[in-house]
Design a protein around this motif. Structure first.
Motif, PDB file in Angstrom:
ATOM      1  N   LEU B 107      34.188  50.806  43.023  1.00 55.67           N
ATOM      2  CA  LEU B 107      34.613  50.906  41.760  1.00 55.67           C
ATOM      3  C   LEU B 107      33.723  51.541  40.693  1.00 55.67           C
ATOM      4  O   LEU B 107      34.445  52.235  39.681  1.00 55.67           O
ATOM      5  CB  LEU B 107      34.342  49.211  41.256  1.00 55.67           C
ATOM      6  N   LEU B 110      34.731  55.047  41.079  1.00 54.04           N
ATOM      7  CA  LEU B 110      36.313  55.123  40.268  1.00 54.04           C
ATOM      8  C   LEU B 110      36.061  55.317  39.000  1.00 54.04           C
ATOM      9  O   LEU B 110      36.758  56.157  38.294  1.00 54.04           O
ATOM     10  CB  LEU B 110      37.049  54.032  40.877  1.00 54.04           C
ATOM     11  N   VAL B 114      37.068  58.222  36.434  1.00 58.16           N
ATOM     12  CA  VAL B 114      38.177  58.014  35.353  1.00 58.16           C
ATOM     13  C   VAL B 114      37.534  58.668  34.341  1.00 58.16           C
ATOM     14  O   VAL B 114      38.125  59.350  33.441  1.00 58.16           O
ATOM     15  CB  VAL B 114      38.654  56.721  35.273  1.00 58.16           C
ATOM     16  N   LEU B 134      32.731  50.878  32.112  1.00 57.28           N
ATOM     17  CA  LEU B 134      34.110  50.576  32.664  1.00 57.28           C
ATOM     18  C   LEU B 134      33.601  50.013  34.034  1.00 57.28           C
ATOM     19  O   LEU B 134      34.457  49.072  34.478  1.00 57.28           O
ATOM     20  CB  LEU B 134      34.620  52.236  32.834  1.00 57.28           C
ATOM     21  N   VAL B 137      33.385  46.298  33.514  1.00 59.22           N
ATOM     22  CA  VAL B 137      34.843  45.796  33.443  1.00 59.22           C
ATOM     23  C   VAL B 137      35.487  45.404  34.792  1.00 59.22           C
ATOM     24  O   VAL B 137      35.650  44.308  34.863  1.00 59.22           O
ATOM     25  CB  VAL B 137      35.624  46.680  32.405  1.00 59.22           C
ATOM     26  N   LEU B 138      35.295  46.648  35.738  1.00 56.74           N
ATOM     27  CA  LEU B 138      35.923  46.400  36.806  1.00 56.74           C
ATOM     28  C   LEU B 138      35.180  45.112  37.720  1.00 56.74           C
ATOM     29  O   LEU B 138      36.031  44.490  38.427  1.00 56.74           O
ATOM     30  CB  LEU B 138      35.962  47.606  37.554  1.00 56.74           C
TER      31      LEU B 138
END
Lengths: 672, 218
Positions: B107, B110, B114, B134, B137-138
């Motif tokens: 994650l 990723l 992103v 981010l 958040v994931l």
């Protein structure tokens, strides 16, 4: 302000008053006050429609808060004609409702919905653009839906009937909406004047035509969108069923007329063939189902499908013949279709009101348990009988005039000056004549059954034996309705002339009045003058009748026991025909179409194989369209629903995982 | 002097944030998770303070104090109170620790990928650290999906919220005081509601496994 504008304004004001009356009056007075204002509302519709029919002009514009043009109401002659027809039925239904509405059907909601329903119906023909047309169509549908809700608390079948009705009416609405949207897209405007500029020979116009035909066919209860009719109308109170079956279906016809007379006149020949097929199938299927039905209201409901089928048959014939340049016959078919619509409104509303009266008096709609009501309810019996004659298209009723005109148009239609107009017409017209002939025969059987079993012979149940005549306020609309059925049949000339002016200026049927209000359709060389015929026949028959009467006075009749009862009068109610047994030969002949399920249960006396204690026979005729067309679709949807439930199992983790996967997918797509 | 250590301070704070998030996935004990959440709240407050000092805005420093009070102390205190009252606090997650930590790594990768696309033009130091937010958040979402107990779910939700706050501070250089005040109160309210809800669940079913909540009732 012109008279027409005053009439339209009056209708809207009366709607408000009627709604207020329904909401504010106490229970004991509600039916009288609300019924009175609903009647006034319908009378305003009659007056407005009559003004529009006689050529009055004017428009009422209703501004809306939405970002679009105001709604403009301005009925033309055709709209005026339809408005008069639906409003007359509205008057009868409202008057009847004053007497018949009780408990649930006299609630605030019911009377409020009645007013909304009536005004929606009366204003649809006044619309001059797509938006207001759809708006009033939907108001009408919603009003009728709420009206049907009346008995949902006491009868379990109402809910399922209502679901069918809502689904089917919204399906037709969707078709109408899609069709109009397509036309509006082509024309670049939503006014009917803009839509009338479209060339009917483009493929888009054909698609729109198909959608509109399906939609309005659904409103007119045609096969295959009729499945709600036999479920819903038996559940509706008598006056509501009369308004729906006598008036609301006319809005479907008006929609179809709007398309083929006003918006897309002179369409291709295959449109006509398609309408004829739709109408012919509906007529045959409707009357077959009606002929074997043993519930009086189901019988009447299916008969509506039959009559609307015939109306569409005439409409289709007119489109086909016009495309083949046989204008005179086309005009005659169009006039015939409208005559049929008029006469259907008269007799069907009377029949449904009669059924409502029977339901009130005997509490029973199953013909197998009725009987002998003729002597207990003479007024209702007479009115129902007159209307049944109209429905069976017997002479001197309006039904006869309409079917006669339709047959004339079809017979004379396929040839102009001895030349065959087209292959399609020369095949379609004889077939249509055959369909009408079969339909008329079955209709005669059906209504002989409906009247004979219910009103003649001896009561088949205790309830029927104890039935009482309905109060005066309910008898008035019944008698007026029956008089309309006969009256319209005696005045075919002025009626046809009025219809001829209504379909103008696009088409100008060559019809005029002849003799004593007789009809002379010069385009197809057909003359019908029932009044003169009756007067002449009366003059000829008078001496014979007088002689018979005098001789009867001289030789009083002897009452003898029934010769076939073995010398004794042991006539019991159970020895009579029932509705089911009367229709039995038909069920056998049309076994393949009707597919009845029979269940015979024999109980023997003791051990004996030969002595029978009782035989229980049960026969149900299901709707083939429903079982073959709708059930598979519903089953498919149900299966899909079960699959979808697996994805929606109620676990929070499951839903969170869905969101997580969705978020990750979006991120991955972004990063690609 | 401050500009030279500024990138290091940012790196330290965001590193702490990511580390605490990852540790929360690893640890199953609810109390340990709450302590980690408290540390995360302090780290977030420090991050905001550093950004405030760099930009020289008093308002942002006030926001950092607010964050410290709510996320560093208030919320962990509320959660700890609830947890002490319960007998069973250990979690049996739907994903084993090894797989969970691997997922965290994936994650994080990723989110870096992103962010490199989304914030391609931004070369500031704080924007450089934004993928951490981010990733948080994931990871918070992962906690929500994999944990069974209502308390652990709450932790996941708070990590998710911290992640959103981190992204907001790093990319926009701090949010106005009023906005932050509103968001903090919102989160506090949610936590209190869920706290009451979990209490009701425990009295009703004896535990707080939300898998048992499957049917809707009137």
């Amino acid at each position: 302000m012109t008279a027409l504008e005053a009439g339209l304004l009056g209708q809207t004001l009366l709607l408000v008053v009627a709604i207020a009356a329904a909401l504010l009056t106490p229970t004991s007075w509600r039916s009288r006050v609300s019924g009175f204002f609903c009647t006034l509302l319908a009378v305003a519709g009659v007056v407005t429609g009559a003004i529009a029919l006689s050529g009055g002009t004017g428009s009422l514009s209703i501004p809306t808060a939405l970002p679009m043009d105001p709604l403009v109401l301005s009925p033309d002659r055709l709209g005026g004609l339809v408005m008069v027809v639906v409003s007359v039925v509205g008057v009868l239904a409202s008057l009847f409702g004053i007497g018949s509405a009780r408990v649930a059907s006299a609630s605030r909601t019911s009377w409020l919905s009645m007013a909304v329903f009536l005004s929606g119906m009366q204003l649809v023909p006044a619309a001059t653009d797509v938006v207001s047309f759809l708006l009033f169509l939907e108001i009408m549908t919603l009003g009728s839906t709420a009206l049907l809700l009346a008995h949902h608390a006491t009868r379990g079948t109402v809910a399922s009937a209502l679901v069918w009705y809502s689904a089917m009416s919204q399906l037709s609405f969707f078709f109408v909406l899609a069709g109009f949207a397509m036309l509006a897209g082509l024309a670049g405007g939503t006014g009917f004047a803009d839509l009338a500029t479209i060339d009917p020979f483009t493929w888009q116009a054909s698609v729109a035509f198909l959608l509109l035909l399906l939609g309005f066919g659904g409103k007119a209860e045609l096969v295959p969108l009729h499945v709600w009719v036999p479920r819903v109308l038996p559940e509706a109170p008598g006056h509501v069923a009369a308004a729906m079956s006598g008036a609301m279906v006319n809005i479907g016809v008006y929609g179809a007329l709007l398309v083929v007379v006003r918006l897309l006149p002179n369409g291709p020949a295959w449109w006509g063939v398609l309408i004829m097929v739709l109408g012919g199938v509906s007529a045959l299927y409707g009357i077959l189902q009606a002929s074997v039905a043993s519930n009086l209201k189901v019988l009447l409901a299916y008969s509506t499908t039959e009559n609307m089928g015939l109306v569409f048959l005439g409409l289709g014939a007119s489109v086909l013949l016009r495309a083949d340049n046989a204008a005179a016959a086309a005009d005659a078919a169009l006039v015939a279709a409208l005559l049929l619509m008029l006469s259907h409104s008269a007799f069907k509303s009377t029949l449904f009101l009669g059924a409502g009266a029977v339901a009130r008096a005997a509490g029973e709609m199953n013909l197998d348990r009725l009987g002998g009501l003729g002597s207990r309810m003479p007024w209702t019996a007479a009115a129902f009988g007159g209307a049944a004659m109209g429905a069976a298209a017997l002479p001197v009723t309006s039904g006869f005039v309409a079917e006669w005109m339709l047959l004339q148009a079809l017979i004379h239609g396929s040839r102009v000056d001895g030349e065959v107009v087209s292959v399609a017409a020369s095949v379609a017209m004889p077939l249509a004549v055959a369909v009408i002939a079969l339909t008329a025969g079955l209709a005669l059987l059906t209504f002989v059954k409906a009247y004979g079993i219910a009103f003649l012979a001896r009561p088949r149940s205790r309830k029927a034996a104890l039935a009482d005549e309905v109060p005066v306020i309910m008898r008035i609309p019944l008698v007026v309705g029956a008089l309309l059925v006969v009256g319209l049949g005696l005045l075919p000339g002025p009626l046809a002339v009025a219809i001829g002016s209504a379909v103008g200026p696009a088409f100008t049927p060559d019809v005029r009045t002849i003799g004593l209000a007789g009809l002379d359709a010069r385009g197809i060389d057909a003359v019908l003058d029932p009044t003169t015929f009756i007067v002449l026949a009366g003059l000829l028959l008078a001496p014979v009748l007088i002689t018979l009467f005098i001789s009867a006075r001289r030789h009083p009749t002897r009452t003898s026991p029934l010769p076939w009862a073995g010398g004794g009068s042991r006539l019991r109610p159970r020895m009579q025909y029932t509705a089911t047994s009367y229709a039995e030969p038909l069920v056998r002949v049309f076994d393949d179409v009707l597919r009845p399920t029979r269940d015979v249960e024999v109980t023997h006396v003791g051990e004996s194989r030969y002595l029978v204690e009782r035989v229980h026979v049960e026969q149900t005729v299901s709707d083939v369209v429903e079982t073959r067309l709708y059930r598979p679709v519903l089953n498919l949807m149900q299966r899909f629903g079960i699959l979808a439930r697996r994805a929606q199992n109620g676990s929070i983790h499951r839903y969170l995982s869905y969101s997580f996967v969705a978020l990750l997918s979006v991120l991955i797509v972004v990063s690609l | 002097m401050f500009t030279t250590i500024y990138p290091q301070l940012i790196g330290l704070c965001t590193g702490t944030l990511l580390l605490t998030s990852a540790l929360m996935v690893w640890r199953h004990s609810l109390l340990a998770s709450i302590r980690l959440l408290s540390v995360q709240g302090f780290a977030l407050a420090a991050l905001v303070a550093v950004i405030g000092l760099e930009e020289g805005e008093v308002e942002v420093i006030l926001v950092s104090l607010l964050v410290l009070l709510v996320k560093g102390m208030g919320l962990p205190w509320v959660l700890a109170r609830e947890t002490h009252a319960t007998t069973r606090t250990d979690e049996a997650p739907r994903l084993n620790p090894t797989a969970a930590l691997l997922t965290v790594a994936l994650l994080t990768i990723l989110s870096y990928v992103v962010a490199s696309r989304v914030l391609a033009g931004d070369i500031s130091i704080s924007a450089h650290a934004a993928p951490i937010g981010l990733a948080m958040v994931l990871i918070g979402f992962l906690l929500l999906v994999t944990r069974r107990q209502a308390g652990s779910q709450l932790i996941g939700f708070l990590v998710l919220d911290n992640g959103i706050a981190t992204v907001a501070f790093l990319t926009s250089g701090g949010v106005p005081l009023f906005l932050e005040l509103g968001i903090s109160l919102d989160v506090l309210l949610v936590v209190v509601i869920l706290y009451v809800f979990a209490g009701r669940m425990r009295t009703k079913f004896g535990n707080t496994e939300i898998d048992q909540l499957r049917k809707l009732h009137d």
